[in-house]
Design a protein around this motif. Structure first.
Motif, mmCIF file in Angstrom:
data_model
loop_
_atom_site.group_PDB
_atom_site.id
_atom_site.type_symbol
_atom_site.label_atom_id
_atom_site.label_comp_id
_atom_site.label_asym_id
_atom_site.label_seq_id
_atom_site.Cartn_x
_atom_site.Cartn_y
_atom_site.Cartn_z
ATOM 1 N N LEU A 50 0.833 -1.200 0.000
ATOM 2 C CA LEU A 50 0.000 0.000 0.000
ATOM 3 C C LEU A 50 0.869 1.251 0.000
ATOM 4 O O LEU A 50 0.540 2.249 -0.653
ATOM 5 N N GLY A 51 1.991 1.196 0.717
ATOM 6 C CA GLY A 51 2.900 2.340 0.756
ATOM 7 C C GLY A 51 3.499 2.651 -0.598
ATOM 8 O O GLY A 51 3.634 3.825 -0.976
ATOM 9 N N ARG A 52 3.860 1.622 -1.360
ATOM 10 C CA ARG A 52 4.398 1.852 -2.706
ATOM 11 C C ARG A 52 3.337 2.443 -3.620
ATOM 12 O O ARG A 52 3.623 3.324 -4.451
ATOM 13 N N ALA A 53 2.100 1.968 -3.451
ATOM 14 C CA ALA A 53 1.008 2.542 -4.249
ATOM 15 C C ALA A 53 0.796 4.008 -3.881
ATOM 16 O O ALA A 53 0.602 4.862 -4.750
ATOM 17 N N ALA A 54 0.833 4.311 -2.580
ATOM 18 C CA ALA A 54 0.616 5.688 -2.128
ATOM 19 C C ALA A 54 1.711 6.626 -2.612
ATOM 20 O O ALA A 54 1.459 7.813 -2.866
ATOM 21 N N GLY A 55 2.915 6.116 -2.730
ATOM 22 C CA GLY A 55 4.022 6.957 -3.173
ATOM 23 C C GLY A 55 4.185 7.032 -4.673
ATOM 24 O O GLY A 55 5.090 7.708 -5.172
ATOM 25 N N SER A 56 3.314 6.359 -5.421
ATOM 26 C CA SER A 56 3.441 6.339 -6.883
ATOM 27 C C SER A 56 2.924 7.624 -7.505
ATOM 28 O O SER A 56 2.072 8.320 -6.946
ATOM 29 N N ALA A 57 3.431 7.921 -8.689
ATOM 30 C CA ALA A 57 2.959 9.099 -9.426
ATOM 31 C C ALA A 57 1.482 8.960 -9.780
ATOM 32 O O ALA A 57 0.734 9.948 -9.773
ATOM 33 N N GLU A 58 1.058 7.743 -10.071
ATOM 34 C CA GLU A 58 -0.338 7.522 -10.447
ATOM 35 C C GLU A 58 -1.284 7.891 -9.318
ATOM 36 O O GLU A 58 -2.257 8.631 -9.517
ATOM 37 N N ALA A 59 -1.020 7.386 -8.108
ATOM 38 C CA ALA A 59 -1.894 7.683 -6.975
ATOM 39 C C ALA A 59 -1.867 9.161 -6.623
ATOM 40 O O ALA A 59 -2.903 9.757 -6.283
ATOM 41 N N GLN A 60 -0.701 9.783 -6.703
ATOM 42 C CA GLN A 60 -0.623 11.206 -6.412
ATOM 43 C C GLN A 60 -1.440 12.017 -7.416
ATOM 44 O O GLN A 60 -2.056 13.032 -7.053
ATOM 45 N N GLU A 61 -1.474 11.569 -8.630
ATOM 46 C CA GLU A 61 -2.301 12.245 -9.635
ATOM 47 C C GLU A 61 -3.784 12.042 -9.333
ATOM 48 O O GLU A 61 -4.599 12.967 -9.498
ATOM 49 N N TRP A 62 -4.168 10.853 -8.876
ATOM 50 C CA TRP A 62 -5.563 10.629 -8.463
ATOM 51 C C TRP A 62 -5.967 11.621 -7.380
ATOM 52 O O TRP A 62 -7.047 12.194 -7.414
ATOM 53 N N GLY A 63 -5.090 11.797 -6.397
ATOM 54 C CA GLY A 63 -5.400 12.711 -5.307
ATOM 55 C C GLY A 63 -5.620 14.129 -5.798
ATOM 56 O O GLY A 63 -6.573 14.805 -5.387
ATOM 57 N N ALA A 64 -4.735 14.591 -6.684
ATOM 58 C CA ALA A 64 -4.873 15.951 -7.226
ATOM 59 C C ALA A 64 -6.144 16.082 -8.062
ATOM 60 O O ALA A 64 -6.850 17.099 -7.998
ATOM 61 N N GLN A 65 -6.448 15.057 -8.841
ATOM 62 C CA GLN A 65 -7.647 15.109 -9.686
ATOM 63 C C GLN A 65 -8.918 15.101 -8.848
ATOM 64 O O GLN A 65 -9.861 15.856 -9.130
#
Length: 549
Positions: A50-65
């Motif tokens: 879960l930590g690797r997913a949270a630190g990924s560019a993809e998840a960070q983009e989801w958060g911003a979107q």
């Protein structure tokens, strides 16, 4: 046109592509400490994924979107039919899907479940905090529903499922469901006993029709809601009662659930908070009639713990960003992180973050233990922790933003989103005054709670003279509860700090506990961050908190 006037230099790379869990030493150590050895390896592997997913560019983009595209209310369809639906950006659903599949809606049935779930909630909330609302409500609804074994048997498997299914359908047709909550009304706020929503009984025992309003209804597209209403006095006991309101009835028709508008909030922009009206809305009673406050007590405690964890997550992400930025940014002849004054600020922020994380995870471990002693401890520790950790969140995030200079005031940095979110947990599930008064209520009515609290902080007695002095001062203050309400905030602050100090003395590295006791308990710190004694090992504190990519 190609830029020819300058080149981009001295800008830090984005903090991306890292494991949010393992990079947080305080959190990883807490999981090792509180999860039994036989389950520890599985917990670490699960949380690291879960930590690797949270630190990924993809998840960070989801958060911003999700934050940048708030939900939109559609009250009617094109033909004029009332539909009361809320549309979300696809990123919202991706965030929820990952949260549910990671088990963040369930801590009630597996070894170390609360610690594992708390750590996961702290990790994944750093991506985006708004979707944590339905996650938290769903998780917290289980203890309330367990007051009715029939309801629990029907709903708990759906609530604890690791399958997320969006869309409004009968709950029996879905593999997993989410819950919201509707307690607050215009005239009462936190004083739910003044609620005016009425519940009229039907012929079938346990079934009612509700009429009234809710000023704040969390996550209005959820599959079900726990709602408070006044049962008609003519029926048995009457009075404030808890009800389960399904969004869609079993025959596929929509329950009467009129969304009047969505709140335009300071933060928490991705999440829909609604004003709703009930008019003949079908509901099932949860728990005994007239015992609504007692029924929702377990739910309130669970959501308050999530307020602690959510605030700890915001602090952790803000501190990680600040340290990362200063580790790459040069000014005045060297890296910012190496400047003594900046290092003092970063170390002070890191102390606050670690203390919040350590306390939140200790509370989760008490839920897992589920002994009489631990339940008594939670009765005082949860509202005290919720009061203090949530209060500290905003100044921590604001100071961390300042470490980035002007860049921290720009939306693309992500820091403004953290700052807008930071006051929420201090308000949600009871403001600071409500928490302080709840602590006073427990002190006056439940002696076992104070005894358990004092036993907990006493485990570190003799290890640090400043902690010993703070405990002595707290005991003096607790000895005189007459007229205590006016100084309740100060008392609860002292309780939280003493508890945090005790936990850090027992479990944190010496440089961390030494700095915390000196600045928070020994009076050797100022009213702003960055005033730690310069003789402390500040470099080690900062390096411990650094998120290494």
């Amino acid at each position: 046109m190609a830029a020819s006037t300058h080149t981009v230099t001295n800008q830090p790379p984005p903090l991306v592509g890292y494991d949010v869990f393992t990079a947080d030493r305080a959190l990883a150590e807490a999981v090792d400490r509180h999860v039994a050895a036989e389950a520890g390896d599985a917990a670490r592997e699960e949380l690291s994924g879960l930590g690797r997913a949270a630190g990924s560019a993809e998840a960070q983009e989801w958060g911003a979107q999700a934050d940048g595209n708030p939900p939109r209310l559609r009250t009617h369809d094109r033909y004029g039919h009332r539909i009361d639906e809320v549309d979300f950006h696809p990123a919202w659903h991706r965030l929820l899907d990952r949260a549910v599949s990671a088990g963040l809606v369930d801590a009630w049935g597996r070894p170390g479940g609360h610690v594992r779930r708390a750590a996961g909630f702290l990790v994944w909330t750093q991506v985006e905090a708004g979707h944590g609302c339905p996650v938290s409500m769903t998780h917290a609804s289980v203890p309330a529903l367990r007051t009715d074994p029939v309801l629990a048997a029907e709903w708990e498997p759906r609530l604890t499922s690791t399958v997320y299914e969006e869309g409004l359908r009968p709950a029996s047709q879905k593999r997993g469901v989410l819950f919201g909550m509707g307690m607050t009304e215009k005239q009462g706020g936190s004083d739910v006993r003044t609620n005016t929503t009425r519940a009229e009984p039907l012929a079938q025992d346990g079934e009612y029709l509700l009429t009234g309003h809710k000023w704040f209804c969390s996550a209005p597209m959820s599959d079900g809601f726990l709602v408070s209403a006044q049962a008609a006095p003519a029926t048995r006991e009457g009075g404030l009662t808890c009800f389960l309101v399904p969004r869609v009835l079993e025959d596929g028709s929509r329950n009467v659930f009129r969304i009047q508008r969505l709140k335009d909030k300071l933060g928490n922009r991705s999440n829909a908070s609604a004003e709703v009206e009930f008019e003949g809305t079908w509901a099932r009673r949860v728990g005994e009639e007239g015992r609504g406050v007692r029924t929702i007590t377990g739910m309130v405690a669970a959501t308050r713990l999530d307020c602690v964890l959510g605030s700890a997550a915001l602090m952790r992400q803000a501190v990680a960003q600040a340290i990362h930025h200063t580790a790459y940014r040069s000014a005045f002849g060297g890296l910012l992180i190496d400047k003594p004054l900046m290092r003092n600020v970063l170390a002070d922020l890191a102390l606050e973050s670690e203390a919040a994380t350590t306390l939140g995870m200790r509370l989760a471990a008490a839920y897992d233990a589920d002994t009489e002693q631990e339940r008594a401890f939670l009765r005082l520790a949860v509202p005290a922790a919720k009061f203090w950790v949530a209060k500290r969140c905003t100044p921590v995030v604001a100071e961390a933003s300042e470490c980035l200079g002007g860049n921290g005031y720009v939306e693309e940095s992500g820091m403004p989103r953290l700052l807008r979110e930071s006051p929420l947990n201090s308000i949600w599930e009871g403001s600071g005054n409500v928490q302080a008064l709840d602590v006073l209520r427990a002190l006056q009515r439940e002696p076992s709670a104070l005894n358990a609290f004092l036993q907990e902080v006493g485990r570190a007695r003799g290890a640090d003279h400043r902690l010993d002095g703070a405990i002595k001062g707290l005991l003096t203050e607790l000895a005189d509860l007459d007229g205590i309400e006016a100084r309740a905030r100060r008392l609860v602050e002292r309780m939280a700090l003493v508890l945090q100090g005790s936990l850090l003395v027992r479990w944190a590295p010496p440089e961390v506990s030494d700095a915390f006791c000196a600045s928070r308990l020994g009076g050797d710190g100022g009213s702003v961050f960055g005033t730690l004694p310069h003789t402390l090992d500040l470099t080690s504190i900062v390096e411990r908190a650094r998120a290494v990519v």
